[in-house]
Design a protein around this motif. Structure first.
Motif, mmCIF file in Angstrom:
data_model
loop_
_atom_site.group_PDB
_atom_site.id
_atom_site.type_symbol
_atom_site.label_atom_id
_atom_site.label_comp_id
_atom_site.label_asym_id
_atom_site.label_seq_id
_atom_site.Cartn_x
_atom_site.Cartn_y
_atom_site.Cartn_z
ATOM 1 N N THR A 194 26.279 -21.166 15.296
ATOM 2 C CA THR A 194 25.966 -22.359 15.235
ATOM 3 C C THR A 194 25.143 -22.861 16.601
ATOM 4 O OG1 THR A 194 28.068 -23.000 15.851
ATOM 5 C CG2 THR A 194 27.336 -23.357 13.610
ATOM 6 N N ASP A 195 25.537 -22.295 17.634
ATOM 7 C CA ASP A 195 24.887 -22.540 18.937
ATOM 8 C C ASP A 195 23.440 -22.205 18.747
ATOM 9 O OD1 ASP A 195 27.490 -23.368 19.690
ATOM 10 O OD2 ASP A 195 28.032 -21.392 20.596
ATOM 11 N N VAL A 196 23.332 -20.911 18.479
ATOM 12 C CA VAL A 196 22.063 -20.260 18.203
ATOM 13 C C VAL A 196 20.963 -21.146 17.328
ATOM 14 C CG1 VAL A 196 20.722 -18.195 17.561
ATOM 15 C CG2 VAL A 196 22.802 -18.243 18.897
ATOM 16 N N PHE A 197 21.511 -21.442 16.095
ATOM 17 C CA PHE A 197 21.080 -22.139 15.159
ATOM 18 C C PHE A 197 20.375 -23.432 15.780
ATOM 19 C CE2 PHE A 197 21.043 -25.035 11.160
ATOM 20 C CZ PHE A 197 19.746 -24.259 10.777
ATOM 21 N N GLY A 198 21.334 -24.314 16.385
ATOM 22 C CA GLY A 198 20.846 -25.297 16.978
ATOM 23 C C GLY A 198 19.981 -25.319 18.078
ATOM 24 N N GLY A 199 20.019 -24.272 18.807
ATOM 25 C CA GLY A 199 18.868 -24.115 19.699
ATOM 26 C C GLY A 199 17.733 -23.749 19.132
ATOM 27 N N ALA A 200 17.518 -23.006 18.149
ATOM 28 C CA ALA A 200 16.418 -22.715 17.428
ATOM 29 C C ALA A 200 15.478 -24.025 16.849
ATOM 30 C CB ALA A 200 16.704 -21.926 16.075
ATOM 31 N N LEU A 201 16.526 -24.747 16.406
ATOM 32 C CA LEU A 201 15.992 -26.048 15.910
ATOM 33 C C LEU A 201 15.650 -26.913 16.922
ATOM 34 C CD1 LEU A 201 18.599 -27.303 13.084
ATOM 35 C CD2 LEU A 201 16.258 -26.227 12.717
ATOM 36 N N LEU A 202 16.173 -26.774 18.141
ATOM 37 C CA LEU A 202 15.982 -27.845 19.263
ATOM 38 C C LEU A 202 14.430 -27.386 19.902
ATOM 39 C CD1 LEU A 202 16.217 -30.111 21.166
ATOM 40 C CD2 LEU A 202 18.023 -28.759 22.451
ATOM 41 N N GLY A 203 14.623 -26.001 19.924
ATOM 42 C CA GLY A 203 13.344 -25.487 20.570
ATOM 43 C C GLY A 203 11.992 -25.625 19.772
ATOM 44 N N SER A 204 11.957 -25.422 18.529
ATOM 45 C CA SER A 204 10.931 -25.396 17.626
ATOM 46 C C SER A 204 10.671 -26.998 17.392
ATOM 47 C CB SER A 204 11.268 -24.901 16.382
ATOM 48 O OG SER A 204 11.831 -23.669 16.146
ATOM 49 N N LEU A 205 11.414 -28.036 17.080
ATOM 50 C CA LEU A 205 11.279 -29.279 16.865
ATOM 51 C C LEU A 205 10.643 -30.111 18.251
ATOM 52 C CD1 LEU A 205 13.868 -30.356 14.341
ATOM 53 C CD2 LEU A 205 11.629 -29.834 13.819
ATOM 54 N N GLY A 206 11.535 -29.510 19.360
ATOM 55 C CA GLY A 206 10.963 -30.132 20.397
ATOM 56 C C GLY A 206 9.398 -29.837 20.688
ATOM 57 N N ALA A 207 8.816 -28.552 20.706
ATOM 58 C CA ALA A 207 7.795 -27.988 21.053
ATOM 59 C C ALA A 207 6.883 -28.762 20.085
ATOM 60 C CB ALA A 207 7.448 -26.875 20.547
ATOM 61 N N TYR A 208 7.183 -29.240 18.827
ATOM 62 C CA TYR A 208 6.423 -30.203 18.043
ATOM 63 C C TYR A 208 6.200 -31.329 18.490
ATOM 64 C CZ TYR A 208 5.453 -27.040 13.422
ATOM 65 O OH TYR A 208 4.995 -26.063 12.564
ATOM 66 N N TRP A 209 7.204 -31.995 18.992
ATOM 67 C CA TRP A 209 6.972 -33.377 19.195
ATOM 68 C C TRP A 209 6.121 -33.124 20.501
ATOM 69 C CZ3 TRP A 209 7.884 -35.821 24.097
ATOM 70 C CH2 TRP A 209 7.875 -37.322 23.844
ATOM 71 N N VAL A 210 6.224 -32.363 21.451
ATOM 72 C CA VAL A 210 5.231 -32.336 22.827
ATOM 73 C C VAL A 210 4.018 -32.152 22.166
ATOM 74 C CG1 VAL A 210 4.832 -31.099 24.798
ATOM 75 C CG2 VAL A 210 7.148 -31.271 24.401
ATOM 76 N N ARG A 211 3.682 -31.558 21.276
ATOM 77 C CA ARG A 211 2.380 -31.169 20.854
ATOM 78 C C ARG A 211 1.739 -32.337 20.184
ATOM 79 N NH1 ARG A 211 0.967 -28.714 15.124
ATOM 80 N NH2 ARG A 211 2.053 -30.549 14.813
ATOM 81 N N ASN A 212 2.770 -33.206 19.388
ATOM 82 C CA ASN A 212 2.182 -34.678 18.946
ATOM 83 C C ASN A 212 1.925 -35.450 19.862
ATOM 84 O OD1 ASN A 212 2.591 -33.059 16.445
ATOM 85 N ND2 ASN A 212 4.489 -34.051 15.877
ATOM 86 N N PHE A 213 2.706 -35.568 20.906
ATOM 87 C CA PHE A 213 2.706 -36.342 22.167
ATOM 88 C C PHE A 213 1.333 -36.249 22.720
ATOM 89 C CE2 PHE A 213 2.793 -37.522 26.706
ATOM 90 C CZ PHE A 213 3.510 -38.962 26.460
ATOM 91 N N PHE A 214 0.772 -34.969 23.126
ATOM 92 C CA PHE A 214 -0.358 -34.532 23.691
ATOM 93 C C PHE A 214 -1.528 -35.019 22.710
ATOM 94 C CE2 PHE A 214 -0.221 -31.628 27.340
ATOM 95 C CZ PHE A 214 1.184 -31.794 27.792
ATOM 96 N N ALA A 215 -1.160 -34.642 21.283
ATOM 97 C CA ALA A 215 -2.323 -35.000 20.381
ATOM 98 C C ALA A 215 -2.513 -36.446 20.246
ATOM 99 C CB ALA A 215 -2.019 -34.643 19.039
#
Length: 246
Positions: A194-215
């Motif tokens: 569950t820790d790994v699954f949570g980290g995968a979601l946080l890392g992926s969605l966090g990168a999406y959020w940063v990209r959208n912020f830049f866009a």
């Protein structure tokens, strides 16, 4: 090829967000029920296998990405600021956007992960015999109680997404790297599934959020009328490179 141009993956930016959210919750619950069992299976490896994953897991640390990108960002910003009359100045601005995105795209999810794991204070597999899988000591400041989410996994998946946004053809290489790092955290007994699954979601969605912020600000990315996000070309940088070869 995976469509990385969507605002968020799996329809999360549209009206069909409920299905992927429910699926993620179902996966998380399943992993939570069998967390210890899966952890035991993952750690039952030979010494040679453990040595390989011990090498792989080091690439889940953020320093090897953040330090070079921060230095290159600072150099690019300095050149842009001081070389005001240089014809290469627009190229340095493009580099500021590029290295700034790499630094923030990986660094922000990693920072959130590190803060979250200290706030939650979940016990790692090492303390299972004494505390079980659902033991929480918030703000303990103790490594043994910083299990959720996995910081290495967060960093690896954020880096994979950042690579995919900048160079889509290399996304699968980044994804293999992220999965290998995530697996290493399980094999080495540092985290539960569950820790790994949570980290995968946080890392992926966090990168999406940063990209959208830049866009939204036109910093190296552009949001199209249909809602998709695309990376802007770097014409000034290409011109500078052509002049350098001439």
């Amino acid at each position: 090829m995976v469509d990385l141009g969507q605002g968020y993956p799996f329809g999360l930016a549209g009206r069909r967000w409920a299905l992927p959210v429910l699926l993620a919750v179902a996966v998380f619950v399943d992993l939570l029920i069998y967390d210890h069992r899966y952890s035991v299976l993952a750690t039952a490896q030979s010494p040679a296998t453990l040595a390989v994953f011990n090498f792989i897991t080091r690439w889940g640390e953020s320093d090897w990405i953040l330090i070079p990108s921060a230095l290159l960002l600072a150099l690019s910003a300095g050149a842009f600021f001081f070389m005001r009359s240089s014809p290469s100045r627009p190229a340095f601005l493009e580099l500021v956007w590029l290295f700034g995105f790499i630094f923030v795209g990986v660094g922000l999810p990693s920072l959130v992960s590190n803060l979250t794991k200290r706030i939650i204070g979940r016990g790692r597999p090492d303390v299972f015999a004494q505390f079980g899988t659902l033991s929480f000591h918030p703000f303990a400041g103790n490594f043994d109680f910083e299990s959720f989410p996995s910081g290495h996994t967060t960093t690896a998946f954020a880096a994979a997404m950042v690579l995919g946004f900048l160079a889509p053809r290399w996304f699968w290489v980044g994804l293999v790297y992220a999965i290998a790092v995530a697996a290493s955290r399980l094999v080495l007994g540092a985290h539960y599934p569950t820790d790994v699954f949570g980290g995968a979601l946080l890392g992926s969605l966090g990168a999406y959020w940063v990209r959208n912020f830049f866009a939204r600000r036109g910093w190296g990315f552009e949001r199209l009328p249909a809602g998709d996000v695309m990376r802007l070309p770097m014409p000034a940088m290409r011109r500078a490179l052509r002049l350098g070869r001439a």
